[in-house]
Design a protein around this motif. Structure first.
Motif, PDB file in Angstrom:
ATOM      1  N   ILE A 237       0.867  -1.181   0.000  1.00 50.63           N
ATOM      2  CA  ILE A 237       0.000   0.000   0.000  1.00 50.63           C
ATOM      3  C   ILE A 237       0.902   1.229   0.000  1.00 50.63           C
ATOM      4  O   ILE A 237       1.837   1.318   0.799  1.00 50.63           O
ATOM      5  N   LEU A 238       0.605   2.158  -0.889  1.00 52.34           N
ATOM      6  CA  LEU A 238       1.514   3.289  -1.100  1.00 52.34           C
ATOM      7  C   LEU A 238       0.704   4.565  -1.316  1.00 52.34           C
ATOM      8  O   LEU A 238      -0.318   4.540  -2.000  1.00 52.34           O
ATOM      9  N   GLY A 239       1.152   5.658  -0.704  1.00 47.81           N
ATOM     10  CA  GLY A 239       0.515   6.962  -0.896  1.00 47.81           C
ATOM     11  C   GLY A 239       1.358   7.831  -1.814  1.00 47.81           C
ATOM     12  O   GLY A 239       2.582   7.839  -1.703  1.00 47.81           O
ATOM     13  N   ILE A 240       0.703   8.538  -2.729  1.00 51.38           N
ATOM     14  CA  ILE A 240       1.415   9.407  -3.664  1.00 51.38           C
ATOM     15  C   ILE A 240       0.865  10.810  -3.477  1.00 51.38           C
ATOM     16  O   ILE A 240      -0.293  11.083  -3.805  1.00 51.38           O
ATOM     17  N   GLU A 241       1.691  11.689  -2.910  1.00 45.10           N
ATOM     18  CA  GLU A 241       1.221  13.050  -2.604  1.00 45.10           C
ATOM     19  C   GLU A 241       1.706  14.027  -3.662  1.00 45.10           C
ATOM     20  O   GLU A 241       2.855  14.004  -4.077  1.00 45.10           O
ATOM     21  N   LYS A 242       0.783  14.884  -4.096  1.00 46.49           N
ATOM     22  CA  LYS A 242       1.138  15.956  -5.018  1.00 46.49           C
ATOM     23  C   LYS A 242       0.163  17.097  -4.789  1.00 46.49           C
ATOM     24  O   LYS A 242      -1.043  16.858  -4.627  1.00 46.49           O
TER      25      LYS A 242
END
Ligand code: GTP
Ligand code: SPV
Ligand code: MN
Length: 602
Positions: A237-242
């Motif tokens: 599980i991975l979060g990608i913030e932008k």
């Protein structure tokens, strides 16, 4: 010697009765209830060192770290000795080994009778998932291995707080483990989903012995998940913030196919200007439930990483390197004479001399009996490290509600056929693509490395019931998720004619994730192919990336002829399930067949 009788720190009658039963069977010298405290940890480490089961590493360079070496024949999961013991054989299905529960209990009792004589029996209460989260499940592992207790301490939440939560009549998964000399002739990893119980003997290897992980969180977990309408999956599980917004994805890749690496990725130089931040939530297992808002939410049930060591270095996975500088257990890597550790494609210069994973003297440049470089580390050597030590650990990694999922990604390790990435047409098609994943075998399990096999949803070794029912469950879940994630397939491992990887992988994989997220927003350029939507050759942002001429075309190529023979593999695999396989899967098969026919004709 009469067994000591410590006052049990629980009044849970089911637990007390079970402990009594196992004590009578295994006849340990002592019983030790694990409370999870620091003082207890230090006591166990001392005991482990005194018994020669672990070696403390250089306290300056690797504070709180230990080295452990296993039996030569106990270095990976043994799928052929792993059984699903349901009353009816059909409930285990054609992809699992099955054993009648009565036979399984009887066989294991033969091995377990008196197996803990001269040893201490540790009782480890643990929670998979944050303690008290509605996602979480409680297990109790009884083991005679200090190594297992210390690893469980990292991989799960353990001790007093879990017993308190269990209360006087709470339910738990019975997890019984005995090393039994780590002898392969004593080895069996038995799952009794109908009894909510696991029995594992003859191995101290991670997936065989840390029973919260693959045994509970996936095999028994998947059984519960079907009954309770959720999903237990072999997914990171991975979060990608932008721009202040974080979106989360899960990805299911077979063992040793890049989950830990993707979960910890560092944005590549060329994309730095976009200001991405990556957040690690989990690297191996996800438990997914439908949230009140109609989206799918994911929790990482684990508390640590049990990661593949070889290939881990500051270029491939700098976050992992930072994570394993302290409080880490290294298993079957090279032990330097200077009490450091090293592995092939590892970090910095190897030690001047040391001992290999299997106890041979080693120096850089040493060869084995075939003239090949003598391996310092076993290809499946591992590190066990607390997740909280990862520099990119998500602030939400222990959130009891989990994180909302925008995309589900399936993938495998394929030299040919599967393109770098494609998007499926809808939920059912996504389930079909997941169900037909094929991948080359790796060193994470005993078997022939490199051989292509079907590994549906990366769950072939981990599904605790008939996989036809598992696919049906996935199909039904689609209708239960009002706002379902989109489903994609990736392959980081496509090779050119010379056998070189076409795609640089690792951090560069963010370019693919970026396209995936843009597709979730209704953007992103794509061409419709028989297998799904594939990026057009200018669709990925390749700023700062110099691929050889023609590489992108090869990476994105979908050859109808290759897929036609792939289709035969799908059919052969599906036929194993007979009438139990949902017609909706066959419908997807027929639809793909038609799309390919049209493409070949055109
Ligand atoms: P398990 O812990 O067994 O479930 O494995 P995993 O899926 O977490 O795999 P991991 O990330 O540990 O990677 C396994 C191997 O694949 C390592 O040797 C990595 O260096 C290699 N690997 C990971 N990602 C990539 C990639 O993007 N490209 C290439 N070529 N290799 C990769
Ligand atoms: C795997 O093999 O998928 C692993 C390691 O993650 S183990 O916990 O041993 O299963
Ligand atoms: Mn795994």
């Amino acid at each position: 010697m009469a067994p000591s009788q410590p006052i049990a720190p629980t009044k849970n009658s089911k637990l007390l009765a079970w402990v009594k039963e196992i004590e009578t069977l295994c006849q340990p010298d002592q019983i030790c209830w694990i409370d999870g405290s620091e003082a207890e940890k230090r006591r166990l480490e001392k005991r482990g060192i005194a018994r020669g089961q672990m070696i403390p590493l250089d306290p300056e360079k690797l504070p709180g770290c230990f080295y452990s070496r296993s039996n030569r024949s106990d270095v990976a999961r043994t799928e052929n000795l792993t059984f699903i013991c349901t009353r009816k054989k059909e409930d285990a299905g054609p992809t699992n080994n099955w054993m009648d529960p009565r036979e399984a209990y009887a066989k294991s009792e033969e091995v377990l009778k008196g197996a803990m004589k001269g040893h201490t029996m540790y009782i480890v209460p643990f929670s998979m998932g944050p303690v008290g989260s509605p996602f979480s499940k409680i297990g109790v592992e009884i083991t005679d291995s200090i190594y297992v207790v210390l690893n469980m301490r990292i991989m799960a939440r353990i001790g007093r707080k879990v017993l308190d939560l269990l209360g006087d009549d709470g339910d738990f998964t019975k997890c019984l483990h005995s090393k039994a000399e780590c002898d392969i002739s004593h080895r069996m990893i038995l799952h009794f989903p109908e009894d909510n119980a696991i029995v594992s003997t003859g191995s101290a290897y991670g997936g065989n012995a840390l029973l919260g992980k693959k045994c509970l969180a996936l095999r028994i977990g998947s059984w519960h998940a079907r009954q309770e309408n959720w999903l237990a999956e072999h997914m990171l599980i991975l979060g990608i913030e932008k721009d202040g917004q974080t979106r989360y994805v899960t990805a299911a890749f077979p063992s040793a196919c890049g989950k830990t690496n993707l979960a910890m990725l560092i944005p590549p130089e060329g994309l730095k200007h976009k200001g991405y931040k990556i957040w690690t939530v989990g690297d191996d297992i996800a438990w997914l439930r439908v949230g009140a808002d109609g989206r799918l939410w994911a929790v990482n049930p684990e508390a640590g990483f049990f990661g593949v060591a070889p290939g881990t270095n500051s270029r491939t996975n700098p976050n992992a390197i930072k994570t394993i500088q302290k409080n880490t257990i290294f298993t079957n890597v090279l032990l330097g004479d200077d009490l450091t550790v090293w592995w092939e494609d590892g970090e910095g210069a190897p030690p001047a001399s040391g001992t290999t994973w299997d106890g041979k003297p080693w120096k850089p440049g040493f060869s084995d009996e075939n003239g090949k470089p003598l391996l310092g580390a076993h290809p499946n050597s591992r590190f066990t490290a607390p997740a909280g030590q990862c520099p990119t650990i998500s602030p939400k990694w222990e959130d009891p509600q989990g994180v909302p999922i925008s995309a589900i990604i399936f993938g495998g390790r394929r030299e040919r056929v599967a393109p770098l990435v494609f998007e499926t047409f809808d939920w059912d098609h996504g389930v079909y693509v997941g169900a037909t994943v094929a991948s080359e075998r790796t060193a994470a399990a005993e078997g022939k490395v490199g051989e292509v096999r079907r590994d549906p949803m990366a769950m072939l070794p981990f599904c605790g019931y008939n996989m036809a029912d598992y696919f049906a469950h996935w199909l039904q879940m689609g209708a239960r998720i009002p706002k379902p994630p989109k489903i994609f397939h990736v392959n980081w491992f496509r090779k050119d004619e010379k056998g070189k990887f076409l795609w640089p992988g690792y951090g560069e994989n963010l370019r693919v994730l970026e396209w995936i997220l843009s597709r979730c927003e209704g953007d992103g350029k794509a061409a419709k192919t028989p297998i799904g939507f594939v990026p057009t050759k200018d669709a990925l942002d390749t700023t700062g990336l110099s691929l050889p001429a023609g590489a992108m075309e090869k990476l994105l190529e979908v050859r109808a002829e290759d897929w036609a023979s792939e289709l035969d593999g799908h059919k052969a695999f599906f036929e194993k399930f007979g009438p139990r396989l949902s017609q909706r899967m066959w419908k997807q098969y027929e639809a793909l067949k038609d799309r390919l026919k049209t493409a070949v004709a055109a």
